[in-house]
Design a protein around this motif. Structure first.
Motif, short mmCIF file in Angstrom:
data_model
loop_
_atom_site.label_atom_id
_atom_site.label_comp_id
_atom_site.label_asym_id
_atom_site.label_seq_id
_atom_site.Cartn_x
_atom_site.Cartn_y
_atom_site.Cartn_z
N LYS A 197 1.26 -0.94 0.37
CA LYS A 197 -0.36 0.06 -0.39
C LYS A 197 1.16 1.46 -0.03
O LYS A 197 0.67 2.40 0.86
N GLN A 209 -11.01 3.46 -8.52
CA GLN A 209 -10.79 2.66 -8.03
C GLN A 209 -10.82 3.12 -6.52
O GLN A 209 -9.72 2.25 -5.64
N GLY A 210 -11.24 4.18 -6.29
CA GLY A 210 -11.16 5.26 -5.06
C GLY A 210 -9.92 5.91 -4.37
O GLY A 210 -9.51 6.52 -3.65
N ALA A 211 -9.13 6.02 -5.59
CA ALA A 211 -7.58 7.49 -5.39
C ALA A 211 -8.27 8.32 -6.21
O ALA A 211 -8.18 8.35 -7.48
N LYS A 212 -8.80 9.06 -5.51
CA LYS A 212 -9.18 9.98 -6.14
C LYS A 212 -8.14 11.54 -5.60
O LYS A 212 -7.79 11.42 -4.07
N ALA A 226 -9.99 7.07 -9.88
CA ALA A 226 -10.89 7.46 -8.98
C ALA A 226 -11.81 6.34 -9.46
O ALA A 226 -12.73 5.97 -7.40
N SER A 272 -7.47 2.82 -3.09
CA SER A 272 -7.25 4.31 -2.58
C SER A 272 -6.35 4.73 -1.67
O SER A 272 -6.52 5.98 -1.37
N GLN A 295 -1.38 7.66 -3.66
CA GLN A 295 -1.84 9.22 -3.78
C GLN A 295 -0.70 10.56 -4.95
O GLN A 295 -1.06 11.21 -5.17
N ASP A 312 -9.45 -2.32 -4.62
CA ASP A 312 -9.17 -0.84 -4.27
C ASP A 312 -8.23 -0.31 -4.33
O ASP A 312 -6.78 -0.64 -3.16
#
Length: 492
Positions: free
Chosen positions: A216, A269-272, A267, A242, A245, A240
């Motif tokens: 991660k 996949q939760g990585a905004k 985005a 997220s 960064q 996921d």
């Protein structure tokens, strides 16, 4: 080694003064005394090295290019660019103050002067250019040069705003190429935990994804095509992401449209709000430069290291040096190198927007900014392509068009001769893997229209193929560099 924060706060006049002093010292203390190639260049052209006192004086020195580094008759020609000092040359050529400084430093640290000089000059490491058909060119590093590679890598980590407690994953292919080692050593110098997987060729996409999900990391770094492939693979598996960064992309041009395309996938996949950075580097410089954080629809430009190099922008046809912000070919000069050294090296890369010296509007640093709108003309030379269907084309334009079409997941361009007859007409086939649900008929027409508009060449055929076949064609998981453009025309 210069303080990065100190350099980023200098005014433009202070930067020029610093570069002038370093240029004079570098040429007279290291290059002219110890470089076989440049000593001959200076002597043959009646250039007094003591007269090279400013950036403007560089125009006295002839340009060189990749052709000067390559010789079929002499495969060892690259060695002529390596500084080759010996004790006699050092005693003859170095100023007494320099000799005294080195001797004093050795005594203070309990070392022999010869050991310090070996550390500074002796080649101990090399990377290679990655041309498609031309023989790779070796560039050598001494321990001094490796220290510079550590420094430039750490500067990039700071530019990306990666903190010490973060974790990063290096997905560049494991090879004697700049991108992998710049990332590997930069993370060490910055004190950031990094896992270097070697890319798809070493661990495979399944292995990389497993490591990504376990570790991660906040940031991943790699070649745009492979990063895109890995993120898409994770999306298909429903994972996921997220925790991501920052995405750092190197070894290929990265457009704002491509950043947005990757951002949309992340985005989902939760990585905004992921920051996506482009980088630029080449083997002959033995370092890379990067963008600072911005919105995806703009680029800060690449933050340069004015204490380490001088860049010029020239007219490719006349060699005339251009002004700030003007378009032209990029020319590179070392200011702080020891093993392989180049002065006024024509990169073959065309820069729209040139170089600007105003403070960066995004981070405030005053490092000199190189426009990110760079066309790698050397790509054309690497595959020895001049015309397609009788039209002179810039192959990078094909990639820019296809990468920016949101419905295109992957692509490959194949240039061939009709019936494989060397005297027949050229044919161009575009292989496409499209997004699920895309209308192939409409997408095919869109691709033809955009390619014709950008290159004045229309493809003979557009073939839609499944992702698995495309991955094999591109060699995404087996080669150090994906096979985007294939010129399979037989030789006459």
């Amino acid at each position: 080694m210069s303080s990065w924060r100190g350099i980023t706060s200098l005014s433009y006049s202070e930067i020029k003064e610093l570069q002038n002093k370093r240029l004079y010292s570098f040429i007279n203390t290291h290059v002219y005394p110890f470089s076989p190639f440049y000593r001959k260049i200076f002597d043959d052209n009646h250039i007094d090295p003591r007269k090279i006192q400013s950036r403007e004086d560089l125009k006295r020195i002839p340009f060189i290019s990749k052709t000067d580094l390559i010789s079929k008759e002499n495969p060892q020609k690259f060695k002529d660019f390596i500084l080759q000092p010996d004790k006699e040359k050092i005693m003859q050529r170095w100023p007494k103050t320099k000799l005294l400084s080195v001797a004093l430093n050795s005594m203070l640290h309990g070392r022999r002067m010869e050991d310090d000089l070996a550390r500074e000059y002796r080649p101990i490491f090399m990377t290679f250019t990655t041309g498609t058909t031309n023989a790779p060119v070796a560039f050598m590093y001494s321990r001094y040069d490796l220290d510079n590679l550590y420094v430039s890598g750490a500067r990039m980590v700071e530019l990306f705003n990666i903190k010490g407690e973060e974790r990063i994953m290096n997905l560049f292919p494991f090879a004697p190429h700049l991108a992998f080692w710049q990332t590997f050593l930069g993370a060490i110098e910055a004190g950031v935990f990094a896992l270097s997987t070697g890319g798809g060729k070493v661990m495979g996409t399944e292995g990389n994804l497993t490591a990504l999900l376990r570790m991660k990391p906040s940031a991943i770094l790699g070649v745009p095509s492979y990063i895109y492939h890995l993120i898409r693979f994770a999306q298909e598996k429903g994972h996921d992401l997220s925790f991501l960064q920052k995405i750092v992309l190197g070894a290929a041009k990265v457009t704002c449209a491509y950043k947005q395309k990757l951002s949309d996938m992340l985005a989902a996949q939760g990585a905004k709000n992921v920051s996506i950075f482009g980088t630029y580097g080449f083997t002959e410089a033995r370092c890379a430069w990067a963008e600072c954080p911005t919105e995806n629809h703009v680029s800060s430009g690449y933050h340069l290291y004015p204490d380490k190099e001088i860049f010029e922008i020239i007219d490719p046809a006349t060699g005339e040096v251009k002004e700030d912000h003007e378009d032209g070919e990029l020319v590179y000069t070392n200011l702080d190198a020891r093993a392989s050294v180049v002065l006024r090296y024509r990169t073959g890369d065309f820069v729209k927007g040139g170089i600007r010296h105003e403070p960066c509007p995004h981070c405030g640093r005053r490092t000199l900014l190189l426009s990110s709108d760079i066309t790698r003309l050397s790509d054309n030379k690497d595959i020895q392509l001049s015309k397609v269907k009788g039209t002179l084309v810039n192959l990078s334009h094909f990639g820019e068009v296809l990468n920016d079409i949101s419905q295109v997941s992957e692509w490959q361009l194949e240039i061939r001769k009709h019936k494989n007859d060397p005297y027949e007409v050229d044919e161009m086939v575009v292989y496409i893997t499209c997004q699920n649900g895309a209308n192939q008929s409409q997408l095919s027409q869109l691709i033809k229209d955009k390619l014709t508009g950008a290159t004045e060449v229309s493809p003979n055929e557009i073939k839609f193929i499944p992702l698995e076949e495309m991955v094999k064609r591109l060699e995404l998981e087996t080669a150090n560099k994906e096979k985007r453009i294939l010129d399979i025309r037989p030789k006459v």
